[in-house]
Scaffold this active site. Sequence first.
Site, PDB file in Angstrom:
ATOM      1  N   HIS A  35       0.836  -1.206   0.000  1.00  0.00           N
ATOM      2  CA  HIS A  35       0.000   0.000   0.000  1.00  0.00           C
ATOM      3  C   HIS A  35       0.877   1.264   0.000  1.00  0.00           C
ATOM      4  O   HIS A  35       0.575   2.242  -0.687  1.00  0.00           O
ATOM      5  CB  HIS A  35      -0.866   0.058   1.264  1.00  0.00           C
ATOM      6  CG  HIS A  35      -1.941  -0.976   1.333  1.00  0.00           C
ATOM      7  ND1 HIS A  35      -1.925  -1.988   2.255  1.00  0.00           N
ATOM      8  CD2 HIS A  35      -3.075  -1.144   0.608  1.00  0.00           C
ATOM      9  CE1 HIS A  35      -3.003  -2.743   2.107  1.00  0.00           C
ATOM     10  NE2 HIS A  35      -3.714  -2.255   1.099  1.00  0.00           N
ATOM     11  N   GLN A  58     -18.743  -5.414  -0.568  1.00  0.00           N
ATOM     12  CA  GLN A  58     -17.958  -6.267  -1.471  1.00  0.00           C
ATOM     13  C   GLN A  58     -17.629  -7.627  -0.851  1.00  0.00           C
ATOM     14  O   GLN A  58     -16.915  -8.427  -1.453  1.00  0.00           O
ATOM     15  CB  GLN A  58     -16.700  -5.555  -1.944  1.00  0.00           C
ATOM     16  CG  GLN A  58     -15.636  -5.313  -0.890  1.00  0.00           C
ATOM     17  CD  GLN A  58     -14.524  -4.418  -1.408  1.00  0.00           C
ATOM     18  OE1 GLN A  58     -14.688  -3.220  -1.572  1.00  0.00           O
ATOM     19  NE2 GLN A  58     -13.356  -4.992  -1.682  1.00  0.00           N
TER      20      GLN A  58
HETATM   21  O1  PAF Z   1      -8.569  -3.128  -3.234  1.00  0.00           O
HETATM   22  C1  PAF Z   1      -9.163  -2.788  -2.199  1.00  0.00           C
HETATM   23  O2  PAF Z   1      -8.564  -2.645  -1.125  1.00  0.00           O
HETATM   24  C2  PAF Z   1     -10.657  -2.550  -2.257  1.00  0.00           C
HETATM   25  O3  PAF Z   1     -11.296  -3.449  -3.108  1.00  0.00           O
HETATM   26  C3  PAF Z   1     -11.017  -1.091  -2.615  1.00  0.00           C
HETATM   27  C4  PAF Z   1     -10.544  -0.723  -4.019  1.00  0.00           C
HETATM   28  C5  PAF Z   1     -10.390  -0.149  -1.606  1.00  0.00           C
HETATM   29  C6  PAF Z   1     -12.534  -0.907  -2.590  1.00  0.00           C
HETATM   30  O4  PAF Z   1     -13.057  -1.190  -1.341  1.00  0.00           O
END
Ligand code: PAF
Length: 292
Positions: A35, A58
Amino acid sequence: MELLRTRADLARLAPLRSGGRLVLVPTMGALHAGHLSLVERAAALGPVVVSIFVNPTQFAPGEDFAHYPRDLEQDLERLRPLGPAAVFAPPVSEMYPHPAGAAVEPGPRADALCGARRPGHFRGVATVVVKLLNLVGPATAVFGRKDAQQCLVLDEVVRDLDLPVRLIDAPTLREPDGLAMSSRNRYLEGDDRRRATCLWRALRAAQRELEAGERGVVPLEELLALHLADADVVEYAEVRRVPDLSRPPRAEGRLLLAIAARVGPARLIDNLVLDVGPREVRAASLLEGGQP
Ligand code: PAF
């Protein structure tokens, strides 16, 4: 580095937005070096906002939403030295004040691979990312290439809905033994951690076979599967075309070698993006503007 928690707080981004160079790095927190490399990439383009939000829409029922690692204080500590302008970390009630309301329906790129195994996943991703783009108003958003299908699905959403933002995919960072960095690697202990390296070993074996001249999709997928014997369950190990994720008749052109497998308690994904010519094989990016 400002900490923004509400929609009202986002008004403080107005001066940054007006320069037209604001960059968003959307994350679900539990930040690791992968990240941080996205934030560094973003910082080269303009002032950066990092969002930290574990998005419930999600995750399917039975997935790891409840257990997903959350540690905002530690995330802020990791981000501070990189100097992003702001972190947007809203509670669920701020992002979804009207539960079960409208959503963004992704296009056909969401149908294959993870989309076929996690029904509704990309609808949740597309919805939250469009909301974040609308709320933050960046000129550019940076995503990790490890989530290759996510990058391509969002690229299709942005293109088809004419959203005024440029998406960039940034390279996957790896542990010294090749394991792709992921927040879910925290679930891996002992022998599971060792076995998890089979995804990278499989991808590298397929790359070597391509470099040796193999252009058959089936033999390459068989090779991937052979090297995944250490995984508990292989969800898929496939060769797909970039950007539409269709199955190529031959392994030529821009390709995604993609794997999803379960090792112990973790569902892991990994991939390689390659430009495969008649004789040469080169690392590539998924989206225009990404660096291989
Ligand atoms: O890749 C992720 O961490 C997630 O799918 C995102 C893009 C932040 C959406 O919640």
